[in-house]
Design an enzyme around this catalytic site. Structure first.
Site, PDB file in Angstrom:
ATOM      1  CG  LEU A 199      -2.054  -0.992   1.399  1.00 22.06           C
ATOM      2  CD1 LEU A 199      -2.874  -0.588   2.712  1.00 22.06           C
ATOM      3  CD2 LEU A 199      -2.971  -0.893   0.298  1.00 22.06           C
ATOM      4  CG  ASP A 200       0.354   4.150  -2.716  1.00 19.45           C
ATOM      5  OD1 ASP A 200       1.072   3.636  -3.324  1.00 19.45           O
ATOM      6  OD2 ASP A 200      -0.611   4.686  -3.533  1.00 19.45           O
ATOM      7  CB  THR A 201       4.017   5.993   2.402  1.00 20.10           C
ATOM      8  OG1 THR A 201       4.863   5.300   2.132  1.00 20.10           O
ATOM      9  CG2 THR A 201       3.968   6.614   4.196  1.00 20.10           C
ATOM     10  NE  ARG A 236      -2.314   8.387  -4.402  1.00 26.93           N
ATOM     11  CZ  ARG A 236      -0.924   8.630  -4.167  1.00 26.93           C
ATOM     12  NH1 ARG A 236       0.006   7.475  -3.641  1.00 26.93           N
ATOM     13  NH2 ARG A 236      -0.462   9.713  -3.895  1.00 26.93           N
TER      14      ARG A 236
END
Length: 297
Positions: free
Chosen positions: A122-124, A225
């Site tokens: 997962l993205d930060t 996103r």
């Protein structure tokens, strides 16, 4: 959201009561939460100097990580083969040095036979469910499930802008610019453009914002996103693809995006018996409730 029913022998200031109940918050975080409209007393924003008494209700719309130790790991499920954990926004899944989800997992595994390794990322700035394998065999089985798209992932997000139509499937191709660390949705395939598909459904709207339930059909870098930004509805808090003026106005440091639900198919392998046919779901993040109630718009 954390709900506190006040029980006090005499009226006491709101900040003092909260500091006594939740000393790990600290006054700095309390003031930050108040500025960001994340503290409600009996359903309304009130100054920290307001006196509370028995019977009052305090609702805190704060990240769970504010109430945890610096090295904590929030388990959703675990056995000898599989760990499923809830990652807070702002924590990288892996990093060459310093704090990360994988570093915390390895610390949690000390003294056991588990050797946790990431099955996906997962993205930060994204919160939610992350799957780890604790053995070589489990890693092979779980990554195969992901590669064959048999593991279904659903997300919740808040967008700045309302999608039209309110529900649909977004397609196209995702082109990655590795040098700049960004992706974009393009209409045609190419050497660096792979097909993408994202299904979404609007759950609630509030002013300029919409709460969406999103299902990944494909799973590409920054897919949700980039897809939402491509239709003019970027995710709130997204500094890379979003509206930074709105992010600052509404005090969102990280994207309002959560890996919310994970479906496992029926599985025959004994190593995955504990998760076979199971659905794991997190509580909705605090910002989802605020959109549903019209408190964030």
């Amino acid at each position: 959201m954390k709900r506190i029913c006040v029980d006090s022998s005499s009226p006491v200031r709101l900040d003092k009561y909260l500091m006594n109940q939740l000393p790990q918050l600290g006054l700095g975080r309390l003031n930050k939460a108040l500025r960001e409209n994340k503290i409600k007393l009996n359903g309304k924003k009130q100054p920290l100097s307001t006196r509370v008494q028995t019977g009052d209700e305090i609702c805190l719309y704060i990240p769970d990580s504010w109430l945890e130790g610096p090295d904590s790991l929030r388990f959703v499920y675990r056995d000898e083969q599989v760990w499923l954990v809830n990652k807070p926004a702002g924590l990288p899944v892996d990093a060459p040095e310093g704090d990360s989800l994988l570093a915390r997992a390895r610390k949690a595994a000390e003294g056991t036979s588990a050797q946790p390794r990431l099955c996906h990322r997962l993205d930060t700035g994204t919160s939610g469910l992350v799957l780890l394998a604790c053995t070589d065999r489990a890693e092979t089985l779980l990554t195969d499930l992901i590669r064959r798209r048999e593991l279904q992932k659903e997300y919740l997000c808040v967008t700045f802008g309302r999608p039209d139509p309110a529900a649909g499937v977004l397609g196209g191709y995702l082109s990655k610019d590795a040098q700049r660390g960004v992706v974009r949705i393009v209409p045609r395939p190419g050497p660096a453009a792979k097909s993408v598909e994202t299904r979404y459904k609007t759950l609630a709207v509030s002013g300029r914002l919409a709460l969406l339930q999103v299902q990944l059909i494909t799973g590409r870098t920054h897919q949700i996103r980039a897809h939402m930004a491509s239709i003019g509805c970027p995710i709130l808090g997204d500094s890379k693809y979003g509206n930074n003026a709105a992010n600052r106005e509404l005090h969102f440091r990280y994207q309002a995006l959560c890996a919310w639900r994970l479906y496992f198919p029926k599985l025959s392998q004994p190593e995955l018996a504990g998760v076979s046919g199971q659905t794991f779901e997190l509580p909705m993040p605090w910002y989802c409730g605020q959109v549903q109630r019209g408190e964030l718009q």
